[in-house]
Design a protein around this motif. Sequence first.
Motif, mmCIF file in Angstrom:
data_model
loop_
_atom_site.group_PDB
_atom_site.id
_atom_site.type_symbol
_atom_site.label_atom_id
_atom_site.label_comp_id
_atom_site.label_asym_id
_atom_site.label_seq_id
_atom_site.Cartn_x
_atom_site.Cartn_y
_atom_site.Cartn_z
ATOM 1 N N LEU A 1 0.709 -1.242 -0.140
ATOM 2 C CA LEU A 1 0.058 0.008 0.154
ATOM 3 C C LEU A 1 0.934 1.172 -0.020
ATOM 4 O O LEU A 1 0.510 2.163 -0.729
ATOM 5 N N ALA A 2 1.978 1.093 1.059
ATOM 6 C CA ALA A 2 2.751 2.364 0.825
ATOM 7 C C ALA A 2 3.425 2.800 -0.496
ATOM 8 O O ALA A 2 3.563 3.823 -0.892
ATOM 9 N N SER B 1 -3.902 -11.134 -6.915
ATOM 10 C CA SER B 1 -2.981 -10.836 -5.756
ATOM 11 C C SER B 1 -3.440 -9.847 -4.920
ATOM 12 O O SER B 1 -4.469 -8.906 -5.303
ATOM 13 N N PHE B 2 -2.709 -9.557 -3.825
ATOM 14 C CA PHE B 2 -3.173 -8.552 -2.886
ATOM 15 C C PHE B 2 -2.807 -7.230 -3.645
ATOM 16 O O PHE B 2 -3.741 -6.173 -3.450
ATOM 17 N N ARG B 3 -1.735 -6.916 -4.361
ATOM 18 C CA ARG B 3 -1.315 -5.995 -5.072
ATOM 19 C C ARG B 3 -2.506 -5.475 -5.987
ATOM 20 O O ARG B 3 -2.485 -4.348 -6.043
ATOM 21 N N ASP C 1 -7.791 4.346 -3.966
ATOM 22 C CA ASP C 1 -8.607 5.651 -3.938
ATOM 23 C C ASP C 1 -9.135 5.744 -2.354
ATOM 24 O O ASP C 1 -9.140 6.786 -1.769
ATOM 25 N N ALA C 2 -9.518 4.547 -1.879
ATOM 26 C CA ALA C 2 -9.989 4.331 -0.534
ATOM 27 C C ALA C 2 -9.039 4.962 0.469
ATOM 28 O O ALA C 2 -9.392 5.156 1.621
ATOM 29 N N PHE C 3 -7.712 4.650 0.317
ATOM 30 C CA PHE C 3 -6.739 4.954 1.140
ATOM 31 C C PHE C 3 -6.145 6.749 1.068
ATOM 32 O O PHE C 3 -5.200 6.676 1.716
ATOM 33 N N LEU C 4 -6.604 7.325 0.114
ATOM 34 C CA LEU C 4 -5.861 8.508 -0.186
ATOM 35 C C LEU C 4 -6.402 9.720 0.687
ATOM 36 O O LEU C 4 -7.604 9.556 1.147
ATOM 37 N N ASP C 5 -5.532 10.407 1.409
ATOM 38 C CA ASP C 5 -5.839 11.465 2.193
ATOM 39 C C ASP C 5 -6.637 12.732 1.422
ATOM 40 O O ASP C 5 -6.597 12.525 0.148
#
Length: 299
Positions: free
Chosen positions: A207-208, A271-273, A281-285
Amino acid sequence: MILVTGATGTVGSEVLRLLARRGAPLRAMTRNRLPSVEAGVEVVHADYEDPEALRRAAAGVESVFLLTAPGAWVPAHDLAMINAARAGGVRKVVKLSAIRGRLPAGDGNAMPANWHAPGEQALADSGLAWTVLRPSAFASNTLRWAGSIRAGQPVPNMTGTGGQGVVDPRDVAEVAVEALLGAEHDGTAYTLTGPELVSVPDQVAQLAELLGRPIGTVDVPPDQAREQMLAGGFDPSVVDVAVHGFRLVRDGGNAVVTDDVHRLLGRPARSFRTWARDHRDAFLDADETARAAEPSHTG
């Protein structure tokens, strides 16, 4: 006619969407109003605690996708739907279970799957055609981290470096559709995993990389996780099973990868990737979301 239970959930909604695309006659069962409904889908409101409502939901149905919300009530809810299916003349039930779902109930290491074992046995004894799907941990479980990641806070890690065959719920839904539409999977249980073992640190690192910024983790030992879940109002039976699951994964007890998804769908499991890229987009600030919405300018 196919009855899809849990039609508002991650897997159930995708099963409904895929079946609608295939042109199957559909009935969606839910306790709540569906946010949107595919054209031609019949909606029935029913609860597992209401046998009469279940009988109405199952009337005239050929196959049932059986998904019950996790908790100590799973065996009773499974049995209620199986009984309604038998009474309604249903031919087949495809049950969403859990990985390691058929280990003996007395085996302490099987505790996370104890909820599903009675339902699996009831299906086997029912006289109905059946298929059981036993997925590993869902890739979508990481959406629980989204708030922390958007806020720049570390991700809580309950399972240490323990690896799991994390599976994309879209793959689980695709397998369910194949089982519902064909007879070649009758009488079979499948263990559904992704293509490789991944740990929480692995998921966070991926994710990073996708977000282009560091993400930290903080270790949460099982006893601390128990305290936090109880304080958060979770049912104690759910907490017991979750904490046992955390310990199991930490100790390598869910380090399982199969090729069942590949064999059933004729392509490698996602894959998870891949899942993370598709849900980035769910993880964007807020700033990242604003930048992503800006029109691109090319010379």
